[in-house]
Design an enzyme around this catalytic site. Structure first.
Site, PDB file in Angstrom:
ATOM      1  N   ASP A   1      -4.691   3.276  -9.959  1.00 41.88           N
ATOM      2  CA  ASP A   1      -4.702   3.454  -8.103  1.00 41.88           C
ATOM      3  C   ASP A   1      -4.002   3.025  -7.297  1.00 41.88           C
ATOM      4  OD1 ASP A   1      -6.441   4.544  -6.777  1.00 41.88           O
ATOM      5  OD2 ASP A   1      -7.771   2.343  -6.462  1.00 41.88           O
TER       6      ASP A   1
ATOM      7  N   ASP B   1      -5.187   2.542  -3.551  1.00 45.24           N
ATOM      8  CA  ASP B   1      -5.500   1.821  -2.410  1.00 45.24           C
ATOM      9  C   ASP B   1      -6.665   0.782  -2.941  1.00 45.24           C
ATOM     10  OD1 ASP B   1      -4.329   3.426  -0.266  1.00 45.24           O
ATOM     11  OD2 ASP B   1      -4.851   4.199  -0.577  1.00 45.24           O
TER      12      ASP B   1
ATOM     13  N   GLY C   1     -10.227  10.571   1.459  1.00 41.31           N
ATOM     14  CA  GLY C   1      -9.621  10.879   2.299  1.00 41.31           C
ATOM     15  C   GLY C   1      -9.671  10.517   3.364  1.00 41.31           C
TER      16      GLY C   1
ATOM     17  N   GLU D   1     -10.491  14.129   6.244  1.00 40.31           N
ATOM     18  CA  GLU D   1     -12.049  14.505   5.649  1.00 40.31           C
ATOM     19  C   GLU D   1     -13.083  12.923   6.485  1.00 40.31           C
ATOM     20  OE1 GLU D   1      -9.063  13.875   3.595  1.00 40.31           O
ATOM     21  OE2 GLU D   1      -9.360  16.340   2.476  1.00 40.31           O
TER      22      GLU D   1
ATOM     23  N   ARG E   1      -1.638  12.381  10.314  1.00 41.76           N
ATOM     24  CA  ARG E   1      -0.199  11.948  10.824  1.00 41.76           C
ATOM     25  C   ARG E   1       0.226  11.222  11.719  1.00 41.76           C
ATOM     26  NH1 ARG E   1       1.517  16.419  14.044  1.00 41.76           N
ATOM     27  NH2 ARG E   1       0.511  17.913  12.378  1.00 41.76           N
TER      28      ARG E   1
ATOM     29  N   LYS F   1      -1.857   8.175  12.234  1.00 44.33           N
ATOM     30  CA  LYS F   1      -2.505   6.796  11.189  1.00 44.33           C
ATOM     31  C   LYS F   1      -1.069   6.365   9.954  1.00 44.33           C
ATOM     32  CE  LYS F   1      -4.379   6.448   8.110  1.00 44.33           C
ATOM     33  NZ  LYS F   1      -4.098   6.570   5.708  1.00 44.33           N
TER      34      LYS F   1
ATOM     35  N   THR G   1      -3.310   8.671  -7.081  1.00 48.31           N
ATOM     36  CA  THR G   1      -4.700   8.391  -6.478  1.00 48.31           C
ATOM     37  C   THR G   1      -4.986   9.599  -5.502  1.00 48.31           C
ATOM     38  OG1 THR G   1      -3.615   7.280  -3.764  1.00 48.31           O
ATOM     39  CG2 THR G   1      -1.592   8.015  -5.063  1.00 48.31           C
TER      40      THR G   1
ATOM     41  N   THR H   1      -4.703   9.011  -2.077  1.00 47.56           N
ATOM     42  CA  THR H   1      -4.049   9.098  -0.898  1.00 47.56           C
ATOM     43  C   THR H   1      -2.493   9.882  -0.672  1.00 47.56           C
ATOM     44  OG1 THR H   1      -3.142   7.442   0.365  1.00 47.56           O
ATOM     45  CG2 THR H   1      -2.079   7.513  -1.962  1.00 47.56           C
TER      46      THR H   1
ATOM     47  N   PRO I   1       3.637   9.855   1.095  1.00 49.84           N
ATOM     48  CA  PRO I   1       4.444   9.203   1.650  1.00 49.84           C
ATOM     49  C   PRO I   1       3.021   7.517   1.763  1.00 49.84           C
ATOM     50  CG  PRO I   1       4.443  11.308   3.334  1.00 49.84           C
ATOM     51  CD  PRO I   1       3.370  10.850   2.432  1.00 49.84           C
ATOM     52  N   ASN I   2       2.247   7.267   1.776  1.00 48.71           N
ATOM     53  CA  ASN I   2       1.684   6.040   1.518  1.00 48.71           C
ATOM     54  C   ASN I   2       1.939   5.830   0.495  1.00 48.71           C
ATOM     55  OD1 ASN I   2       0.648   6.805   3.802  1.00 48.71           O
ATOM     56  ND2 ASN I   2      -0.986   7.097   3.776  1.00 48.71           N
TER      57      ASN I   2
HETATM   58  C1  XBP Z   1      -8.212   6.152  -1.607  1.00 53.54           C
HETATM   59  C2  XBP Z   1      -8.364   7.332  -0.316  1.00 53.54           C
HETATM   60  C3  XBP Z   1      -7.217   7.589   1.257  1.00 53.54           C
HETATM   61  C4  XBP Z   1      -6.602   6.174   1.609  1.00 53.54           C
HETATM   62  C5  XBP Z   1      -6.282   7.357   2.840  1.00 53.54           C
HETATM   63  O1  XBP Z   1      -7.598   7.172  -2.360  1.00 53.54           O
HETATM   64  O2  XBP Z   1      -8.808   7.783  -0.674  1.00 53.54           O
HETATM   65  O3  XBP Z   1      -7.901   8.235   2.062  1.00 53.54           O
HETATM   66  O4  XBP Z   1      -8.141   5.485   2.364  1.00 53.54           O
HETATM   67  O5  XBP Z   1      -5.165   7.700   2.442  1.00 53.54           O
HETATM   68  P1  XBP Z   1      -7.316   5.631  -3.719  1.00 53.54           P
HETATM   69  P2  XBP Z   1      -5.167   8.902   3.364  1.00 53.54           P
HETATM   70  O6  XBP Z   1      -8.260   4.562  -3.737  1.00 53.54           O
HETATM   71  O7  XBP Z   1      -7.226   6.925  -4.806  1.00 53.54           O
HETATM   72  O8  XBP Z   1      -5.952   5.395  -3.589  1.00 53.54           O
HETATM   73  O9  XBP Z   1      -5.310   8.522   4.888  1.00 53.54           O
HETATM   74  O10 XBP Z   1      -3.606   9.436   3.337  1.00 53.54           O
HETATM   75  O11 XBP Z   1      -6.099   9.930   2.967  1.00 53.54           O
END
Ligand code: XBP
Length: 263
Positions: A8, A10, A51, A54, A82, A84, A121, A123, A126-127
């Site tokens: 994972d 984040d 997300g 979301e 976008r 963010k 993941t 996320t 690009p992150n």
């Molecule tokens: C973490 C998430 C993501 C991030 C933000 O995912 O739920 O939504 O908080 O990223 P993981 P985005 O723990 O599976 O990596 O803004 O791209 O959604």
């Protein structure tokens, strides 16, 4: 020995939620002239929504000053998200969101031992690129056998879609891999795909239930505080330890299995 370690991003590779996404969301609100700000505590609550886009839409449900028209809300969420992600990329590019303790060492263990690496993941892609490029270099992608992000797997954790896609790409049975996760949704996603999971607790999930995990502990960089306990003499959670936990779980599953006719 396990074939692949699936990571994972984040909260597991780095404290990106606290030090990256939250800061970037608040800067995006300001950049778009909105008075909204999320506190650390509020963001912790909002992380139950997977997300970023979301999460914004969910938060707007309780904001009296959010646009009443659902289409307008969608448009605001898209613009904010976008913005963010652009700000997030700038924050992580400074290198100020480090990999968590023990992560780099465990990645290196895997590479040395020929254990394949994967990213799984929720996320946006690009992150992932922004974080791994700064820590592992421009060629980081070649170190990973598979990368599944929200761009490839739109059904976000706890849905097992991302794990299933990774297993399929690697041509693996679930028990041939192990997942590294920090949050309940990630643990649920891995388990629903049948992948044994190891939990490193993070800032926003210091004590969440992690039922069914192979092991749960505070950090890959320390051996204290893990359950089951780490073998004597270990200085961090290394690949040998992951393999031990994996084998332990496999043997207790085998002991619980009573072939038909022998019961
Ligand atoms: C973490 C998430 C993501 C991030 C933000 O995912 O739920 O939504 O908080 O990223 P993981 P985005 O723990 O599976 O990596 O803004 O791209 O959604």
């Amino acid at each position: 020995m396990i074939d692949s370690l699936l990571w994972d991003v984040d909260g597991t590779l780095a404290e990106t939620e606290r030090d990256g996404h939250l800061q970037a969301f608040n800067q995006a609100f300001a950049a778009l002239g909105l008075p909204w700000r999320w506190s650390d505590a509020r963001y912790g609550e909002l992380l139950s929504v997977a997300g970023g886009r979301e999460r914004l839409l969910h938060d707007m449900q309780s904001r009296p000053d959010a646009p009443p028209d659902p289409r307008e809300r969608e448009a605001v969420a898209t613009r904010l998200h976008r913005c963010k992600n652009e700000i997030y990329a700038g924050i992580v590019a400074t290198g100020k969101v480090p990999l968590r303790a023990g992560v780099r060492e465990l990645l290196e263990d895997c590479t040395r031992a020929g254990v394949r690496l994967g990213i799984v993941t929720t996320t946006s892609r690009p992150n992932v690129d922004a974080l791994l490029e700064v820590h592992l270099g421009k060629g980081w992608r070649s170190q990973f056998a598979v990368v599944v992000s929200a761009d490839e797997a739109p059904s976000k954790k706890p849905d097992p879609q991302a794990y299933r896609m990774a297993l399929e790409a690697l041509r693996l049975q679930p028990h041939q891999a192990a997942a590294m996760e920090d949050a309940p949704a990630g643990v649920a996603a891995a388990r629903a795909a049948g992948v044994p999971v190891i939990v490193t607790r993070s800032h926003y999930f210091p004590a969440s239930p992690a039922e069914g995990a192979l092991a749960v502990g505070p950090s890959l960089g320390q051996t204290a505080g893990w359950s089951p306990a780490v073998r004597a003499g270990a200085r961090r959670i290394d690949l040998g330890q992951i393999a031990l936990w994996h084998a332990l779980a496999a043997s207790s599953a085998a002991q619980r299995y009573h072939p038909p006719g022998l019961q």
